[in-house]
Design an enzyme around this catalytic site. Structure first.
Site, mmCIF file in Angstrom:
data_model
loop_
_atom_site.group_PDB
_atom_site.id
_atom_site.type_symbol
_atom_site.label_atom_id
_atom_site.label_comp_id
_atom_site.label_asym_id
_atom_site.label_seq_id
_atom_site.Cartn_x
_atom_site.Cartn_y
_atom_site.Cartn_z
ATOM 1 N N SER A 161 28.363 94.184 45.408
ATOM 2 C CA SER A 161 27.099 94.623 44.825
ATOM 3 C C SER A 161 26.093 94.923 45.935
ATOM 4 O O SER A 161 26.397 95.713 46.828
ATOM 5 C CB SER A 161 26.598 93.563 43.845
ATOM 6 O OG SER A 161 25.591 94.090 43.027
ATOM 7 N N ASP A 200 30.501 101.431 36.577
ATOM 8 C CA ASP A 200 29.925 100.194 37.085
ATOM 9 C C ASP A 200 28.763 99.742 36.201
ATOM 10 O O ASP A 200 27.842 100.514 35.920
ATOM 11 C CB ASP A 200 29.441 100.422 38.514
ATOM 12 C CG ASP A 200 28.957 99.141 39.149
ATOM 13 O OD1 ASP A 200 27.835 98.702 38.827
ATOM 14 O OD2 ASP A 200 29.700 98.558 39.964
ATOM 15 N N HIS A 208 31.708 94.953 37.037
ATOM 16 C CA HIS A 208 30.878 94.933 38.247
ATOM 17 C C HIS A 208 31.383 93.805 39.136
ATOM 18 O O HIS A 208 31.560 92.689 38.666
ATOM 19 C CB HIS A 208 29.405 94.708 37.868
ATOM 20 C CG HIS A 208 28.471 94.776 39.050
ATOM 21 N ND1 HIS A 208 28.366 95.900 39.839
ATOM 22 C CD2 HIS A 208 27.632 93.860 39.582
ATOM 23 C CE1 HIS A 208 27.473 95.663 40.805
ATOM 24 N NE2 HIS A 208 27.025 94.426 40.670
#
Length: 389
Positions: free
Chosen positions: A125, A233, A282
């Site tokens: 991330s 995502d 994610h």
């Protein structure tokens, strides 16, 4: 602060940058400090942590890296690992993401990193974007310290964002509603964010924010980087204002989601080493189910192993791809979860697991209409969907 698990016999080092969004002005940094303190201060961090996924020391969970020296660097700088500004009269907060990485490297050199063969800078991330922003700087730092033999590489997981148009435009009020470009434009000024010199030179002064977007910074990088990115995502969809809640999705949203997958796939076509499943999710590399996801029959640990080998081989004999060991793996099927190995989907409200059919119906996918367009019986189309063809 950082966590270290030494592995005395190994000359491979894995440094992991934690993710967790960011804040870009006084108001949303104050909110973050009140609600997500562990992402802004080390006061409540545990004394030890257990590594999972690629940070696990269990060979069955982490077949190729279990024996490496592992370093987990928690994220407390809220600046996508880019900041270089200390606390001052005008700035209540310090943003030192880029400097934290430098300091950790300095300290690890005295703990065995100086004899390393390979340093893999990984992150998920915001940490994945942090890898893109810092991998070349880490390599330069080690060279300047006189360690020329260490091969520095990057592994960026779920940090390859698009600066696209939102599904519904909203004002930039907080981290979640702010369009990605707008948030980074504000953030880079607030954090005194730094981007790699080679990327900076591609853009006009004041346009350095471009370097936070994977497809723009990637061509300027010197170190090899492996990109892991879900085609759909969840963090990207969130900032694009696509919220998959209990209500069926409207057709416009469904088309937007499919288009997002296409756009993302396009930005990855010239990326040498990539793993991009058509799933809605994610982050993956520190999840314990990271070995289960496959693209075209190859798992992520296997693809990373092939990448390791290809870098090792290309040092010896020029660039010949290894037979049966692919490193460019991108799903070509068009909608979320058309890959049967995707992680389970849960309803955001009830937490109930959904199968692919339920999920597609919930997304407003019209089976009758789609079957008609494809010239198929609806039942046949459903069969194909649930087997992932």
């Amino acid at each position: 602060s950082y966590y270290l698990k030494e592995s005395k016999g190994s000359r491979r080092w894995l440094l992991f940058l934690e993710g967790g969004w960011y804040c870009f002005n006084r108001e949303n940094c104050d909110t973050r400090f009140d609600t997500m303190r562990r992402l802004m201060s080390s006061k409540e961090w545990p004394v030890t942590r257990v590594g999972t996924g690629i940070l696990s020391s269990q060979p069955e969970e982490n077949p190729h890296w279990w024996n490496a020296n592992m370093v987990f660097i928690p994220y407390c700088s809220s600046d996508v690992w880019s900041g270089a500004s200390s606390k001052s009269e005008k700035n209540e907060y310090a943003f030192m993401g880029a400097l934290i990485i430098q300091e950790v490297i300095k300290e690890l050199v005295g703990k065995g990193l100086n004899t390393a063969k390979v340093l893999l800078l990984a992150g998920s991330s915001a940490g994945g974007t942090g890898v893109l922003l810092n991998v070349d700087r880490v390599a330069e730092q080690l060279e300047e310290m006189g360690y020329h033999g260490i091969q520095v590489r990057g592994l960026a997981d779920s940090g390859w964002f698009l600066d696209n148009k939102q599904y519904r435009r909203t004002d930039c009020i907080d981290t979640i509603t702010c369009a990605p470009t707008e948030a980074i434009k504000r953030g880079i000024r607030y954090w005194n964010g730094i981007v790699p010199e080679r990327c900076k030179l591609q853009f006009k002064e004041g346009e350095e924010w471009n370097c936070f977007f994977g497809y723009k910074i990637y061509p300027t990088l010197r170190c090899p980087v492996f990109i892991v990115q879900w085609l759909f995502d969840e963090a990207q969809l969130t900032v694009d204002n696509v919220h998959l809640t209990g209500q069926p999705v409207q057709e416009g949203q469904w088309l937007y989601i499919q288009n997002l997958g296409r756009e993302l796939r396009n930005t990855l076509k010239d990326v040498t080493a990539s793993f991009a499943p058509a799933c809605l999710s994610h982050e993956i590399i520190t999840r314990n189910h990271w070995t289960d996801i496959q693209v075209k029959g190859t798992s992520l640990p296997r693809a990373l192993h092939c990448w390791d080998r290809s870098l090792h081989e290309s040092n010896k004999n020029g660039k010949t791809p290894l037979k049966g060991c692919p490193i460019h793996l991108i799903d070509s099927c068009p909608w979320p979860h058309c890959n049967p190995s995707c992680p389970t989907i849960r309803d955001q409200f009830t937490g109930q697991e959904m199968n692919v059919i339920q999920f597609l119906m919930h997304m407003g996918f019209d089976v009758q209409k789609m079957a008609q367009q494809q010239g198929l019986e609806p039942s046949k189309l459903l069969g194909m969907l649930s087997s992932g063809n």
